[in-house]
Design a protein around this motif. Structure first.
Motif, PDB file in Angstrom:
ATOM      1  N   GLU A 154       0.837  -1.208   0.000  1.00 32.82           N
ATOM      2  CA  GLU A 154       0.000   0.000   0.000  1.00 32.82           C
ATOM      3  C   GLU A 154       0.866   1.250   0.000  1.00 32.82           C
ATOM      4  O   GLU A 154       0.560   2.236  -0.673  1.00 32.82           O
ATOM      5  CB  GLU A 154      -0.941   0.004   1.208  1.00 32.82           C
ATOM      6  N   GLY A 155       1.975   1.212   0.737  1.00 34.41           N
ATOM      7  CA  GLY A 155       2.895   2.347   0.763  1.00 34.41           C
ATOM      8  C   GLY A 155       3.516   2.604  -0.594  1.00 34.41           C
ATOM      9  O   GLY A 155       3.652   3.760  -1.016  1.00 34.41           O
ATOM     10  N   ARG A 156       3.894   1.537  -1.300  1.00 34.54           N
ATOM     11  CA  ARG A 156       4.467   1.704  -2.643  1.00 34.54           C
ATOM     12  C   ARG A 156       3.431   2.304  -3.595  1.00 34.54           C
ATOM     13  O   ARG A 156       3.749   3.163  -4.416  1.00 34.54           O
ATOM     14  CB  ARG A 156       4.992   0.371  -3.174  1.00 34.54           C
ATOM     15  N   LYS A 157       2.177   1.867  -3.464  1.00 39.76           N
ATOM     16  CA  LYS A 157       1.112   2.409  -4.311  1.00 39.76           C
ATOM     17  C   LYS A 157       0.920   3.894  -4.031  1.00 39.76           C
ATOM     18  O   LYS A 157       0.804   4.700  -4.963  1.00 39.76           O
ATOM     19  CB  LYS A 157      -0.196   1.660  -4.062  1.00 39.76           C
ATOM     20  N   GLU A 158       0.892   4.285  -2.758  1.00 42.25           N
ATOM     21  CA  GLU A 158       0.732   5.693  -2.399  1.00 42.25           C
ATOM     22  C   GLU A 158       1.892   6.536  -2.936  1.00 42.25           C
ATOM     23  O   GLU A 158       1.683   7.640  -3.438  1.00 42.25           O
ATOM     24  CB  GLU A 158       0.624   5.847  -0.888  1.00 42.25           C
ATOM     25  N   THR A 159       3.106   6.009  -2.834  1.00 41.46           N
ATOM     26  CA  THR A 159       4.271   6.723  -3.348  1.00 41.46           C
ATOM     27  C   THR A 159       4.169   6.884  -4.856  1.00 41.46           C
ATOM     28  O   THR A 159       4.411   7.965  -5.398  1.00 41.46           O
ATOM     29  CB  THR A 159       5.565   5.986  -2.961  1.00 41.46           C
ATOM     30  N   PHE A 160       3.809   5.809  -5.560  1.00 37.17           N
ATOM     31  CA  PHE A 160       3.653   5.862  -7.009  1.00 37.17           C
ATOM     32  C   PHE A 160       2.615   6.918  -7.389  1.00 37.17           C
ATOM     33  O   PHE A 160       2.843   7.732  -8.290  1.00 37.17           O
ATOM     34  CB  PHE A 160       3.239   4.490  -7.547  1.00 37.17           C
ATOM     35  N   GLU A 161       1.479   6.908  -6.720  1.00 35.17           N
ATOM     36  CA  GLU A 161       0.410   7.865  -7.028  1.00 35.17           C
ATOM     37  C   GLU A 161       0.852   9.303  -6.760  1.00 35.17           C
ATOM     38  O   GLU A 161       0.495  10.223  -7.503  1.00 35.17           O
ATOM     39  CB  GLU A 161      -0.846   7.522  -6.245  1.00 35.17           C
ATOM     40  N   ARG A 162       1.652   9.503  -5.715  1.00 36.91           N
ATOM     41  CA  ARG A 162       2.171  10.846  -5.421  1.00 36.91           C
ATOM     42  C   ARG A 162       3.122  11.305  -6.527  1.00 36.91           C
ATOM     43  O   ARG A 162       3.053  12.443  -6.987  1.00 36.91           O
ATOM     44  CB  ARG A 162       2.890  10.849  -4.065  1.00 36.91           C
ATOM     45  N   TYR A 163       4.015  10.407  -6.967  1.00 36.84           N
ATOM     46  CA  TYR A 163       4.909  10.747  -8.083  1.00 36.84           C
ATOM     47  C   TYR A 163       4.098  11.101  -9.324  1.00 36.84           C
ATOM     48  O   TYR A 163       4.381  12.089 -10.003  1.00 36.84           O
ATOM     49  CB  TYR A 163       5.826   9.570  -8.431  1.00 36.84           C
ATOM     50  N   ALA A 164       3.091  10.278  -9.631  1.00 38.83           N
ATOM     51  CA  ALA A 164       2.276  10.515 -10.828  1.00 38.83           C
ATOM     52  C   ALA A 164       1.592  11.875 -10.758  1.00 38.83           C
ATOM     53  O   ALA A 164       1.568  12.627 -11.736  1.00 38.83           O
ATOM     54  CB  ALA A 164       1.250   9.397 -10.983  1.00 38.83           C
ATOM     55  N   ARG A 165       1.046  12.187  -9.602  1.00 35.14           N
ATOM     56  CA  ARG A 165       0.358  13.465  -9.418  1.00 35.14           C
ATOM     57  C   ARG A 165       1.333  14.639  -9.558  1.00 35.14           C
ATOM     58  O   ARG A 165       1.057  15.604 -10.265  1.00 35.14           O
ATOM     59  CB  ARG A 165      -0.317  13.471  -8.042  1.00 35.14           C
ATOM     60  N   CYS A 166       2.480  14.539  -8.912  1.00 32.40           N
ATOM     61  CA  CYS A 166       3.457  15.639  -8.931  1.00 32.40           C
ATOM     62  C   CYS A 166       4.107  15.814 -10.300  1.00 32.40           C
ATOM     63  O   CYS A 166       4.379  16.936 -10.725  1.00 32.40           O
ATOM     64  CB  CYS A 166       4.542  15.402  -7.887  1.00 32.40           C
ATOM     65  N   LEU A 167       4.356  14.711 -10.987  1.00 30.75           N
ATOM     66  CA  LEU A 167       5.053  14.766 -12.270  1.00 30.75           C
ATOM     67  C   LEU A 167       4.108  14.796 -13.465  1.00 30.75           C
ATOM     68  O   LEU A 167       4.539  14.964 -14.601  1.00 30.75           O
ATOM     69  CB  LEU A 167       6.021  13.585 -12.388  1.00 30.75           C
ATOM     70  N   GLY A 168       2.815  14.589 -13.215  1.00 29.65           N
ATOM     71  CA  GLY A 168       1.819  14.724 -14.267  1.00 29.65           C
ATOM     72  C   GLY A 168       1.769  13.578 -15.265  1.00 29.65           C
ATOM     73  O   GLY A 168       1.613  13.811 -16.461  1.00 29.65           O
TER      74      GLY A 168
END
Length: 83
Positions: A20-34
């Motif tokens: 779940e932590g890896r998924k949250e990190t991935f989603e944060r990267y996606a959001r920040c980097l577009g």
């Protein structure tokens, strides 16, 4: 190491080692980097400063068809993950 630094390090390690932590990190990267997961299809990605390579692990777990090369100076870690 200060108490705050120790707590932050433990939080980051937990975040990168749980699915779940890896998924949250991935989603944060996606959001920040577009980007979206679909944008990664058939791409080659260099994850510099990868820590424990949680980004690469998540792309594999999510079945994304991309290649992620991870490198981190702290652990002298280099890994390649093909999906």
């Amino acid at each position: 190491m200060s108490d705050h630094e120790g707590k932050m390090e433990r939080f980051l390690n937990l975040e990168e080692t749980s699915k779940e932590g890896r998924k949250e990190t991935f989603e944060r990267y996606a959001r920040c980097l577009g980007f979206t997961p679909g944008d990664l299809r058939n791409k080659e990605i260099l994850d510099a400063g990868a820590g424990s390579a949680g980004f690469a692990d998540y792309t594999r777990e999510a079945g994304l068809s991309c290649r992620v090369d991870s490198i981190d100076r702290g652990d002298f870690m280099i890994s390649g993950v093909d999906q």
